[in-house]
Design an enzyme around this catalytic site. Sequence first.
Site, PDB file in Angstrom:
ATOM      1  N   LYS A 190      63.217  -5.441  36.657  1.00 37.84           N
ATOM      2  CA  LYS A 190      61.987  -5.819  37.358  1.00 37.84           C
ATOM      3  C   LYS A 190      60.789  -5.415  36.499  1.00 37.84           C
ATOM      4  O   LYS A 190      60.471  -4.239  36.370  1.00 37.84           O
ATOM      5  CB  LYS A 190      61.886  -5.128  38.721  1.00 37.84           C
ATOM      6  CG  LYS A 190      60.804  -5.798  39.561  1.00 37.84           C
ATOM      7  CD  LYS A 190      60.157  -4.920  40.568  1.00 37.84           C
ATOM      8  CE  LYS A 190      59.073  -4.048  40.043  1.00 37.84           C
ATOM      9  NZ  LYS A 190      57.876  -4.719  39.490  1.00 37.84           N
ATOM     10  N   GLU A 265      60.735   7.794  32.131  1.00 37.46           N
ATOM     11  CA  GLU A 265      59.739   7.936  31.050  1.00 37.46           C
ATOM     12  C   GLU A 265      58.381   7.800  31.730  1.00 37.46           C
ATOM     13  O   GLU A 265      57.987   6.709  32.119  1.00 37.46           O
ATOM     14  CB  GLU A 265      59.916   6.824  30.007  1.00 37.46           C
ATOM     15  CG  GLU A 265      61.277   6.748  29.376  1.00 37.46           C
ATOM     16  CD  GLU A 265      61.541   7.870  28.378  1.00 37.46           C
ATOM     17  OE1 GLU A 265      60.620   8.657  28.091  1.00 37.46           O
ATOM     18  OE2 GLU A 265      62.690   7.966  27.913  1.00 37.46           O
ATOM     19  N   CYS A 299      51.466   5.833  26.757  1.00 36.87           N
ATOM     20  CA  CYS A 299      51.873   7.065  27.457  1.00 36.87           C
ATOM     21  C   CYS A 299      51.679   8.305  26.595  1.00 36.87           C
ATOM     22  O   CYS A 299      51.391   9.373  27.110  1.00 36.87           O
ATOM     23  CB  CYS A 299      53.316   6.945  27.917  1.00 36.87           C
ATOM     24  SG  CYS A 299      54.401   6.476  26.578  1.00 36.87           S
TER      25      CYS A 299
HETATM   26  P1  NAD Z   1      53.592   2.220  37.864  1.00 36.96           P
HETATM   27  O1  NAD Z   1      54.378   3.444  38.130  1.00 36.96           O
HETATM   28  O2  NAD Z   1      52.499   1.858  38.786  1.00 36.96           O
HETATM   29  O3  NAD Z   1      54.541   0.947  37.800  1.00 36.96           O
HETATM   30  C1  NAD Z   1      55.650   0.895  36.935  1.00 36.96           C
HETATM   31  C2  NAD Z   1      56.694  -0.018  37.531  1.00 36.96           C
HETATM   32  O4  NAD Z   1      57.204   0.581  38.718  1.00 36.96           O
HETATM   33  C3  NAD Z   1      56.179  -1.400  37.935  1.00 36.96           C
HETATM   34  O5  NAD Z   1      57.150  -2.371  37.618  1.00 36.96           O
HETATM   35  C4  NAD Z   1      56.039  -1.258  39.439  1.00 36.96           C
HETATM   36  O6  NAD Z   1      56.130  -2.487  40.130  1.00 36.96           O
HETATM   37  C5  NAD Z   1      57.206  -0.357  39.773  1.00 36.96           C
HETATM   38  N1  NAD Z   1      57.115   0.379  41.038  1.00 36.96           N
HETATM   39  C6  NAD Z   1      56.006   0.774  41.692  1.00 36.96           C
HETATM   40  N2  NAD Z   1      56.342   1.420  42.838  1.00 36.96           N
HETATM   41  C7  NAD Z   1      57.692   1.436  42.901  1.00 36.96           C
HETATM   42  C8  NAD Z   1      58.636   1.965  43.828  1.00 36.96           C
HETATM   43  N3  NAD Z   1      58.262   2.601  44.931  1.00 36.96           N
HETATM   44  N4  NAD Z   1      59.951   1.811  43.559  1.00 36.96           N
HETATM   45  C9  NAD Z   1      60.361   1.178  42.442  1.00 36.96           C
HETATM   46  N5  NAD Z   1      59.513   0.644  41.539  1.00 36.96           N
HETATM   47  C10 NAD Z   1      58.186   0.774  41.756  1.00 36.96           C
HETATM   48  O7  NAD Z   1      53.066   2.382  36.362  1.00 36.96           O
HETATM   49  P2  NAD Z   1      52.108   1.388  35.575  1.00 36.96           P
HETATM   50  O8  NAD Z   1      50.741   1.567  36.121  1.00 36.96           O
HETATM   51  O9  NAD Z   1      52.711   0.032  35.515  1.00 36.96           O
HETATM   52  O10 NAD Z   1      52.197   1.986  34.093  1.00 36.96           O
HETATM   53  C11 NAD Z   1      51.400   3.006  33.628  1.00 36.96           C
HETATM   54  C12 NAD Z   1      52.139   4.322  33.652  1.00 36.96           C
HETATM   55  O11 NAD Z   1      53.328   4.233  32.880  1.00 36.96           O
HETATM   56  C13 NAD Z   1      51.346   5.448  33.028  1.00 36.96           C
HETATM   57  O12 NAD Z   1      51.440   6.597  33.815  1.00 36.96           O
HETATM   58  C14 NAD Z   1      52.021   5.670  31.696  1.00 36.96           C
HETATM   59  O13 NAD Z   1      51.856   6.942  31.158  1.00 36.96           O
HETATM   60  C15 NAD Z   1      53.434   5.358  32.019  1.00 36.96           C
HETATM   61  N6  NAD Z   1      54.170   5.000  30.803  1.00 36.96           N
HETATM   62  C16 NAD Z   1      55.090   5.888  30.308  1.00 36.96           C
HETATM   63  C17 NAD Z   1      55.773   5.591  29.140  1.00 36.96           C
HETATM   64  C18 NAD Z   1      56.799   6.544  28.582  1.00 36.96           C
HETATM   65  O14 NAD Z   1      57.633   6.096  27.802  1.00 36.96           O
HETATM   66  N7  NAD Z   1      56.805   7.801  28.937  1.00 36.96           N
HETATM   67  C19 NAD Z   1      55.545   4.387  28.481  1.00 36.96           C
HETATM   68  C20 NAD Z   1      54.615   3.515  29.016  1.00 36.96           C
HETATM   69  C21 NAD Z   1      53.938   3.834  30.185  1.00 36.96           C
END
Ligand code: NAD
Length: 496
Positions: A190, A265, A299
């Site tokens: 997803k 992550e 990130c």
């Molecule tokens: P997010 O957590 O809002 O969303 C990430 C994904 O999770 C999306 O596909 C979203 O639809 C899904 N999601 C949301 N709620 C959910 C739930 N209750 N159950 C299952 N899935 C759910 O994050 P974002 O805003 O898309 O991305 C930014 C974040 O990602 C930042 O905090 C960033 O640091 C982190 N990030 C981490 C890494 C890493 O490798 N550590 C890499 C890239 C981004």
Amino acid sequence: MNAMNQAPSLPRTDLYINGEWVKASSGKTIPVFNPATENQIAELAAASVEDVNRAVEAAHACFESTAWRRMRPLDRGRLLEKLALVVEEHADELARLETYDNGKPYATSRYVDLAFTIDALRYFGGWASKTAGEYITLSPFFDDGGIYRAYTERKPVGVVGGITPWNFPLGQAIQKIAPAIAFGCTVVLKPSEETSLTTLRLAELIHEVGFPKGAVNIVTGYGHDAGAALVDHPLVRKIAFTGSTATGQRILAASAKTMKRVTLELGGKSPTIILADADLSRAIPGAANAIFGNSGQVCTAGSRLLIEEPVYEEVVAGVAEIARGLRLGPGHEEGTQLGPIVSSRQLERISGLVQSGRSEGARVVAGGNRPDRDGWFFEPTVLADVRPDMQVIREEIFGPVVCAIPFSARSEIKAIANDTPYGLGASIWTRNLDHAHLLAEEIDAGTVWFNTHNILDLAVPFGGTKMSGRGREFGTEAINAFTEPKAVVMRLAGDY
Ligand code: NAD
């Protein structure tokens, strides 16, 4: 007309389940916007719980099929290699699509996102035929005349649920799909509802390459329903998640019900640490690049800039000068160095946090505002005089905003660098290798860089400590993440 100015052609925006394109059962859709213009450019199918269930059942049926179980590891590797070739052929098209959907400069899409995606397919394709177990001689605590031996095999965990964010959409999708397939799992992925278009185009290419039906399924949808349904499904044996810490916590709690394996992550607030003896001609642009690359939507972005006092003002002024000189613009325009922020919601979050820094007394040395133009742009921003209790230094901003903090003694670095709930990355800029190695031991982070920042390589384990997540992806760690060891114990008896 310049081809870069034309809208790229869009992929199918239905769900890709069991090798077929199907509509969302609810008929609901999600609007998609171009962040450079704020215009709607597409509608995604919003998968319901039933749609996700169907995708999981298809992935499970494929996983259980004799054809999949007996497929030679080399042939799973070949599927990934073939996909690498096809993605490479379509790299320009995919990069343009990413820029259109996510906003990032075309050069970043093409030479970071696509380059990583192609490399990851090849890297994991190579792993498919290289997993092996162990052969163990046992020391039984009783003597029944038998000779005991055991061997272990690495078994694929089963159906993997991949959930990805919006900052590197295609690379993140491949980071989940490629190791899953290499190690014999099947996948339901997803993508982020903000940036699903390149993952959908990838599904078309996966179809073209001829992956077995159900091996890879792509369901677009919102996190709270489609994402949560994937996490709740008992046939999904592992969740590979990249995203925010708050969502990671929700996923971890929800996965307890079915005792799923999870790799998370998550977010970061990574320090860039500049010692007074650093080569500032490299450290200053390095620090700027660590935070402004991909508009800070990384990130491991170096969002806390720790500077030794004798060079504090020089480094702050140098990074601020680079910030002021960066060219903001739509990602498809030649010369653009900084694209827009992915969504209006994220832009508001960044603006709000910078405003909170201002009102708590931070000094805005560069940027700090939205430029006066259409699109979700934010100026690259340098904040100085930041205190450790301010919201801007405690929270991940995930935008082009860096907070500078001076330190007067090297003995302070450990405490300042580790004064965060996160532990993803850190960079140390110095000419003194002794100090660099000793400091690296003190800093609580998944990755520490010397005299560089944000160098990721597929052969190097990647992930975070503390609230930055659990588990590692890449390198040999990926084997542990996508397989379970199975021990087979045997008693050998009698004479021969
Ligand atoms: P997010 O957590 O809002 O969303 C990430 C994904 O999770 C999306 O596909 C979203 O639809 C899904 N999601 C949301 N709620 C959910 C739930 N209750 N159950 C299952 N899935 C759910 O994050 P974002 O805003 O898309 O991305 C930014 C974040 O990602 C930042 O905090 C960033 O640091 C982190 N990030 C981490 C890494 C890493 O490798 N550590 C890499 C890239 C981004």
